[in-house]
Design a protein around this motif. Structure first.
Motif, PDB file in Angstrom:
ATOM      1  N   PHE A 297      55.473  81.367  18.298  1.00 16.26           N
ATOM      2  CA  PHE A 297      56.607  80.514  17.971  1.00 16.26           C
ATOM      3  C   PHE A 297      56.158  79.386  17.049  1.00 16.26           C
ATOM      4  CE2 PHE A 297      56.751  81.836  22.442  1.00 16.26           C
ATOM      5  CZ  PHE A 297      57.820  82.702  22.396  1.00 16.26           C
TER       6      PHE A 297
ATOM      7  N   MET B 176      57.700  76.516  17.048  1.00 13.44           N
ATOM      8  CA  MET B 176      58.625  75.563  17.622  1.00 13.44           C
ATOM      9  C   MET B 176      57.907  74.256  17.942  1.00 13.44           C
ATOM     10  SD  MET B 176      61.374  77.307  17.586  1.00 13.44           S
ATOM     11  CE  MET B 176      60.790  78.287  16.203  1.00 13.44           C
TER      12      MET B 176
ATOM     13  N   THR C 187      64.570  79.920  21.016  1.00 13.38           N
ATOM     14  CA  THR C 187      64.233  81.045  20.143  1.00 13.38           C
ATOM     15  C   THR C 187      64.192  82.353  20.921  1.00 13.38           C
ATOM     16  OG1 THR C 187      62.966  79.591  18.699  1.00 13.38           O
ATOM     17  CG2 THR C 187      62.496  81.950  18.555  1.00 13.38           C
TER      18      THR C 187
END
Length: 782
Positions: A201, A203, A212
């Motif tokens: 990820f 993120m 997500t």
């Protein structure tokens, strides 16, 4: 100068009450102190008569948002008094008479901080203050201080300690206060045990990564406030289908969460009252009418015309949904009917084959608290499941009940709650589920013990349902025997009526009401099973005036989950089965029933083998639903057939269906009371089926004629009894059409109609009624 002791009782701990007292005392230049103790808040204060009066008046006017003053008393203080200023003193442990506050949704100030990059609480998923955050879910003992909660595992850092002790700060004496430095942490795990790598990820953090994952169609188990939920994208058919199959919850509607009201309004209509509920500190699931502008996955709520939406109620949920422009499913983290998981190891074991990922944290959930469910009927809020945000807020007792002994009421078998009665108030537990599940029964016992300890209760009487096989009744008998406490067995429908009377503040010595209690079943005074009752009742006693015609429940509990059994039993009871074999052989339900072992079923009914006769309106609904093709073969949850049939009916067009359809209920006699017989209704329904009248039309006609029948019975009973108030109660009155229409028609007759708004009409409110009836029987002996 006067010196007074001011005692404040109610919801006054953990809600910013002492800081408010401190601020006002300083404003009026008073000396003294304020502290928490087992009874609430104690204020010792010195000042002029005028300033003290202004102080008390202002305190009541500026009560903090989560606080509730039930009683405020002022007396002269004669003890030692050595204060040069006003201070907040340490808590005192003594006899416990205070309340525990329900968990509260994130307040606007904390919400602003978690999205402010310059705040030290930026993106901190456990941000809270005096006006919001965990309460019941983390508490172990009274008084509500940090060392008595699961936050005792986290030592405050200097910054948090500074805010905690700063009377001008909104975290002053907020017991769960914490931050990135010193508080609980959240992290992501894969269900297959493999490591979660940063490369998966791009993120900000693990909490943001959940968004997500949901967008990619994954199922994530999220540890929240009072339990663990299972989440997926509500717009993705495959994800929702996968969740249903893995969770083994095949039809029951899923709860939904959306980032904000505007997203909800893309799928549902939301009126002002519903919006108020969604954004309240309780933040319940609100059942909302489907708008139809945008579609969710078809399996989110099959067969329903409502969706159950809630808004984020913790910073964790807000952070997950920040980038989510569509709703998510957020359903309890469990398998089938087991209780919701609350700890990490349990979730790994039980949910490892359901979830793809886990979002865990290391703050212990002490008390399991499900999401509350409500709906708005007319202008009234109807609570369907009373839990997070509402429990265990106290319910004030009506006039005449202000000196009751301590009573424990054990509740029902399904949708269980228990109730503690003390002095002027009732404490009803959060929803605990169906006790026939072993895990739910164990959780029920643990929660009961916790409440007894939290409130330092030693019951002087125990109330149980009359049904001898209810596990709650058996446990009540054991507790009564072990502690040599008097036991009271309370009739099921009388308890439903008494609960509604209590929450409507009907005084103890009032004239009887006419209680209409319609549900699945309850154990009657004659040892038979009731479920469609008209009782003339007060708190002490009742008289059964009318009922619905008893019909066999073929196979007992099986009839709840196989509605065709009720259809067949009703046709036999109406003596219409032979007519079906002659005139209605082409009907689908008839062809279906002919494939069943009818000779064996007839023998079971004749010999009364696990086929009790029940005057159940709930089973009547099931029978009609199955006859018109709804859940004919089976239901996957109680009441599914009736709920789906209600969803077919457009209440706005109900009056367009003419009365000339022969859906007629006759009134006869049974055991010297009136008896409503649906035989002719079935004849009219069969004729409509043969003429291929649409499902929704038949459903509407049935609802309309049942409403008319109930109203006509009330008219008949009023001719023979003094009746000016009617109580509508029991699980069947969760049907909005029935509740609204019966209420409207009775009010047009100038009858005062009492309905539920504080506890559920279903068995979730039963414990309150049990406690009230027991108190009424005991009150003259104390």
């Amino acid at each position: 100068m006067k010196i007074e002791e001011i005692r404040v009782r109610g919801t006054v701990q953990g809600v910013g009450f002492r800081p408010t007292v401190y601020r006002l005392a300083k404003a009026y230049r008073l000396r003294g102190d304020v502290c928490n103790d087992g009874q609430g808040v104690l204020i010792r204060v010195s000042g002029s008569e005028e300033d003290l009066t202004k102080f008390v008046t202002k305190l009541q006017q500026e009560c903090p948002p989560l606080a509730k003053i039930q009683e405020l008393s002022r007396t002269s203080y004669e003890g030692e008094f050595n204060f040069d200023d006003f201070v907040i003193s340490s808590s005192v442990s003594n006899v416990i008479k205070t309340e525990i506050v329900p968990d509260a949704a994130t307040c606007p100030q904390c919400l602003q901080e978690i999205f402010d990059p310059f705040s030290r609480f930026y993106r901190y998923p456990f941000t809270n203050c005096t006006h919001c955050g965990p309460r019941l879910s983390i508490i172990r003992a009274i008084p509500y201080d940090r060392h008595n909660t699961s936050m005792s595992a986290f030592t405050m850092c200097p910054e948090c300690a500074k805010e905690y002790h700063d009377v001008e700060n909104h975290r002053f004496h907020a017991q769960p206060v914490a931050c990135h430095v010193c508080g609980p942490k959240a992290w992501l795990e894969r269900a297959d045990g493999k490591p979660v790598t940063a490369s998966m990820f791009s993120m900000m953090d693990d909490v943001d990564a959940v968004c997500t994952l949901l967008q990619k169609g994954q199922i994530v188990a999220i540890k929240g406030l009072g339990g663990i939920h299972l989440a997926c994208d509500a717009t993705q058919e495959i994800a929702v289908q996968k969740l249903r199959q893995r969770k083994k919850r095949y039809h029951k509607p899923f709860a939904l969460m959306a980032r904000d009201i505007s997203i909800i309004e893309e799928y549902c209509t939301v009126n002002a009252k519903e919006k108020e509920l969604l954004t309240s500190s309780a933040a319940p699931i609100v059942l909302l009418p489907v708008l139809g502008r945008k579609q969710l996955a078809s399996l989110v709520a099959p067969g329903q015309n409502t969706l159950g939406f809630m808004l984020p109620y913790t910073p964790l949920h807000y952070l997950i949904l920040k980038r989510m422009n569509r709703p998510i499913v957020l359903t309890s983290g469990n398998i089938a009917d087991e209780p919701q998981c609350i700890n990490n190891d349990e979730a790994r074991e039980k949910l490892g084959k359901i979830a793809d990922y886990f979002l865990f944290h290391n703050r212990e959930i002490v008390n399991r608290v499900d999401d509350s469910v409500v709906r708005v009927v007319g202008d009234t809020v109807q609570i369907i499941r009373r839990a997070r945000g509402y429990a265990p807020a106290t319910i004030n007792l009506p006039l005449g009940f202000h000196n009751v002994p301590q009573i424990l009421a054990m509740g029902s078998e399904l949708k269980n709650t228990f109730c503690l009665l003390r002095e002027k108030e009732a404490i009803v537990s959060q929803h605990l589920g169906d006790l026939e599940n072993v895990a739910a029964y164990n959780a029920y016992q643990n929660t009961l013990n916790l409440y007894l300890n939290l409130f330092d209760r030693k019951p002087e009487a125990i109330a149980i349902d009359k049904h001898p096989e209810y596990l709650s009744s058996k446990l009540g008998k054991q507790l009564a025997s072990a502690n040599q406490i008097k036991l009271y067995s309370i009739q099921h429908h009388h308890a439903h009526i008494a609960a509604c009377m209590a929450e409507n503040s009907i005084p103890l010595n009032s004239l009887p009401v006419l209680g209409i209690a319609l549900d699945g079943l309850g154990y009657g005074e004659d040892s038979k099973l009731w479920g469609g009752e008209f009782l003339l009742a007060d708190y002490r006693q009742f008289q059964r005036l009318a009922t619905f015609k008893p019909v066999a429940m073929i196979g007992g509990e099986q009839a709840i989950y196989q509605p065709w059994r009720n259809t067949y039993a009703h046709l036999l009871a109406a003596k219409l089965w032979d007519t079906c074999q002659q005139q209605y052989t082409e009907l689908e339900f008839f062809k279906f029933l002919k494939q069943k072992p009818l000779k064996l079923l007839n023998q079971i009914i004749e010999k009364r083998i696990n086929s009790p006769s029940v005057s159940s309106v709930g089973r009547l609904f099931d029978a009609v639903a199955a006859a018109i093709g709804i859940c004919l073969e089976e239901c996957s949850y109680e009441g599914q057939a009736a709920i789906e049939m209600e969803s077919l009916v457009d209440i706005n067009n109900l009056n367009n269906y003419k009365e000339t359809n022969n859906y007629h209920f006759e009134v006869g006699f049974l055991d010297n009371i009136y008896c409503i017989e649906p035989d002719l209704m079935w004849q009219g329904l069969l004729d409509d089926l043969q003429q291929q009248i649409p499902q929704k039309t038949i459903a509407a006609k049935f609802h309309k004629n049942l409403v008319n029948t109930i109203v006509e019975m009330v008219k008949l009973l009023r001719q023979e009894n003094l009746i000016d108030r009617v109580v509508l109660t029991g699980g069947v009155f969760q049907n909005c059409i029935l509740l609204e229409q019966v209420t409207k028609h009775l009010q047009s007759l100038e009858i005062n109609v009492l309905t539920h708004s504080l506890v559920p009409a279903n068995d979730g409110g039963l414990s309150l009624g049990q406690a009230m009836i027991t108190a009424a029987q005991l009150i003259n002996t104390y």
